[in-house]
Motif scaffolding. Structure first.
Motif, PDB file in Angstrom:
ATOM      1  N   VAL A  74       0.837  -1.203   0.000  1.00  0.00           N
ATOM      2  CA  VAL A  74       0.000   0.000   0.000  1.00  0.00           C
ATOM      3  C   VAL A  74       0.873   1.255   0.000  1.00  0.00           C
ATOM      4  N   GLN A  75       1.976   1.236   0.773  1.00  0.00           N
ATOM      5  CA  GLN A  75       2.870   2.395   0.825  1.00  0.00           C
ATOM      6  C   GLN A  75       3.511   2.660  -0.534  1.00  0.00           C
ATOM      7  N   VAL A  76       3.840   1.591  -1.257  1.00  0.00           N
ATOM      8  CA  VAL A  76       4.419   1.756  -2.595  1.00  0.00           C
ATOM      9  C   VAL A  76       3.426   2.470  -3.516  1.00  0.00           C
ATOM     10  N   ARG A  77       2.168   2.043  -3.464  1.00  0.00           N
ATOM     11  CA  ARG A  77       1.141   2.695  -4.304  1.00  0.00           C
ATOM     12  C   ARG A  77       0.976   4.158  -3.918  1.00  0.00           C
ATOM     13  N   HIS A  78       0.973   4.437  -2.607  1.00  0.00           N
ATOM     14  CA  HIS A  78       0.838   5.823  -2.160  1.00  0.00           C
ATOM     15  C   HIS A  78       2.054   6.665  -2.559  1.00  0.00           C
ATOM     16  N   TYR A  79       3.219   6.042  -2.558  1.00  0.00           N
ATOM     17  CA  TYR A  79       4.428   6.772  -2.945  1.00  0.00           C
ATOM     18  C   TYR A  79       4.331   7.250  -4.395  1.00  0.00           C
ATOM     19  N   TRP A  80       3.926   6.340  -5.292  1.00  0.00           N
ATOM     20  CA  TRP A  80       3.831   6.725  -6.700  1.00  0.00           C
ATOM     21  C   TRP A  80       2.728   7.764  -6.913  1.00  0.00           C
ATOM     22  N   ALA A  81       1.658   7.668  -6.148  1.00  0.00           N
ATOM     23  CA  ALA A  81       0.609   8.693  -6.222  1.00  0.00           C
ATOM     24  C   ALA A  81       1.151  10.037  -5.762  1.00  0.00           C
ATOM     25  N   TYR A  82       1.991   9.998  -4.724  1.00  0.00           N
ATOM     26  CA  TYR A  82       2.588  11.230  -4.191  1.00  0.00           C
ATOM     27  C   TYR A  82       3.486  11.898  -5.221  1.00  0.00           C
ATOM     28  N   THR A  83       4.291  11.099  -5.938  1.00  0.00           N
ATOM     29  CA  THR A  83       5.209  11.671  -6.926  1.00  0.00           C
ATOM     30  C   THR A  83       4.459  12.274  -8.108  1.00  0.00           C
ATOM     31  N   LYS A  84       3.235  11.796  -8.339  1.00  0.00           N
ATOM     32  CA  LYS A  84       2.428  12.330  -9.444  1.00  0.00           C
ATOM     33  C   LYS A  84       1.558  13.497  -8.999  1.00  0.00           C
ATOM     34  N   GLY A  85       1.567  13.787  -7.688  1.00  0.00           N
ATOM     35  CA  GLY A  85       0.794  14.915  -7.180  1.00  0.00           C
ATOM     36  C   GLY A  85      -0.681  14.636  -7.001  1.00  0.00           C
ATOM     37  N   THR A  86      -1.071  13.362  -7.004  1.00  0.00           N
ATOM     38  CA  THR A  86      -2.476  13.027  -6.800  1.00  0.00           C
ATOM     39  C   THR A  86      -2.766  12.877  -5.313  1.00  0.00           C
ATOM     40  N   ASN A  87      -4.063  12.770  -4.975  1.00  0.00           N
ATOM     41  CA  ASN A  87      -4.463  12.685  -3.581  1.00  0.00           C
ATOM     42  C   ASN A  87      -3.980  11.386  -2.948  1.00  0.00           C
ATOM     43  N   THR A 129      -2.302   9.665   1.140  1.00  0.00           N
ATOM     44  CA  THR A 129      -1.920   9.882   2.539  1.00  0.00           C
ATOM     45  C   THR A 129      -0.415   9.962   2.701  1.00  0.00           C
ATOM     46  N   MET A 130       0.329   9.722   1.624  1.00  0.00           N
ATOM     47  CA  MET A 130       1.788   9.817   1.695  1.00  0.00           C
ATOM     48  C   MET A 130       2.200  11.285   1.821  1.00  0.00           C
ATOM     49  N   THR A 131       3.146  11.556   2.719  1.00  0.00           N
ATOM     50  CA  THR A 131       3.652  12.905   2.918  1.00  0.00           C
ATOM     51  C   THR A 131       5.161  12.909   2.706  1.00  0.00           C
ATOM     52  N   HIS A 132       5.743  14.102   2.621  1.00  0.00           N
ATOM     53  CA  HIS A 132       7.186  14.224   2.450  1.00  0.00           C
ATOM     54  C   HIS A 132       7.910  13.610   3.645  1.00  0.00           C
ATOM     55  N   GLU A 133       7.392  13.810   4.847  1.00  0.00           N
ATOM     56  CA  GLU A 133       8.012  13.246   6.049  1.00  0.00           C
ATOM     57  C   GLU A 133       8.009  11.729   6.003  1.00  0.00           C
ATOM     58  N   ARG A 134       6.889  11.128   5.583  1.00  0.00           N
ATOM     59  CA  ARG A 134       6.812   9.656   5.515  1.00  0.00           C
ATOM     60  C   ARG A 134       7.755   9.137   4.441  1.00  0.00           C
TER      61      ARG A 134
END
Length: 266
Positions: free
Chosen positions: A246-259, A261-266
């Motif tokens: 799940v964290q991997v999926r959130h990471y890629w969403a974060y790099t694309k700027g989509t909504n 729960t991944m944050t820069h701190e995480r």
């Protein structure tokens, strides 16, 4: 790296759940002290919103016999916020070349610069939320589907309310340059439809932060034991493996700027 960091910071500031994430008032103030800082993600979003406004204006003309003016009915929460931002920029005396050009384009299509229209738009969204509360007895709207725009509007009200509360509780008048459209009157109206209960429920998200930190501690221990972050699903490690996926999926969403729960701190 810096690009993604800035994009993540701006995304946190506009989180859909209304929270400010890891952005403390001190961090917000530091960022806003930078010359020409703005919270807009640098995309072609202004032109996109401009075209959306033009389409709305063309499709929803209403003639007011009292004022003898043609007005536009807008219900899209994101567009309402964009319109409010244009009015704030004009009222604050912004005179850089970018805004001057944009103002000319808005003037050419008869953009209404009066803030009283914004009040009407806010009241219209509030009435929709009040109707939802009367029907369901709560404010826990779905983030997708037909209630998505109302959900986003409510999240913004929460964010504005938190900033408003922070300013009210601060003795130093210049302690924060963060602006908010929340007022005492608006807050009291929101109280009448269960806004305090909604805030209390939302604060329980800290429990999810605790669970995240617990899984991360397990991953750290796994790394110390094995020298790698790859977790093979097996018996007691199934939950950790699923969490990591799940964290991997959130990471890629974060790099694309989509909504996400991944944050820069995480």
């Amino acid at each position: 790296y810096l690009y993604h960091f800035l994009k993540g910071v701006r995304k946190q500031y506009r989180m859909r759940d209304g929270s400010l994430g890891t952005l403390t008032p001190e961090r917000i103030q530091k960022l806003e002290s930078l010359p020409h800082w703005n919270w807009r993600i640098p995309t072609d979003s202004w032109n996109t919103m401009y075209e959306q406004y033009v389409q709305t204006q063309q499709g929803h003309h209403q003639y007011n016999n009292n004022t003898k003016k043609t007005t536009t009915t807008v219900t899209d929460a994101t567009l309402l916020e964009w319109m409010h931002t244009q009015r704030v920029n004009a009222a604050s005396g912004r005179n850089d070349s970018v805004f001057i050009e944009r103002k000319k384009r808005l003037d050419a299509i008869g953009f209404d610069w009066e803030f009283n229209k914004t009040e009407q738009d806010w009241q219209r969204s509030y009435d929709r939320l009040k109707q939802y509360y009367q029907q369901h007895g709560h404010l826990y709207l779905a983030s997708r589907g037909e209630d998505r725009l109302l959900f986003e509007w409510l999240c913004r009200q929460k964010r504005y309310y938190l900033i408003y509360q922070q300013q009210q509780n601060t003795t130093t008048t210049n302690s924060s340059t963060t602006t908010t459209s929340m007022t005492k009157q608006r807050a009291e109206l929101l109280y009448e439809i269960g806004f305090k209960e909604y805030l209390a429920k939302s604060s329980k998200r800290n429990r999810w932060d605790d669970q995240w930190n617990k899984r991360f501690a397990q991953l750290e221990q796994h790394y110390k034991d094995t020298g790698q972050c790859k977790v093979v699903p097996w018996k007691s490690r199934n939950d950790l493996a699923n969490w990591l996926n799940v964290q991997v999926r959130h990471y890629w969403a974060y790099t694309k700027g989509t909504n996400t729960t991944m944050t820069h701190e995480r």
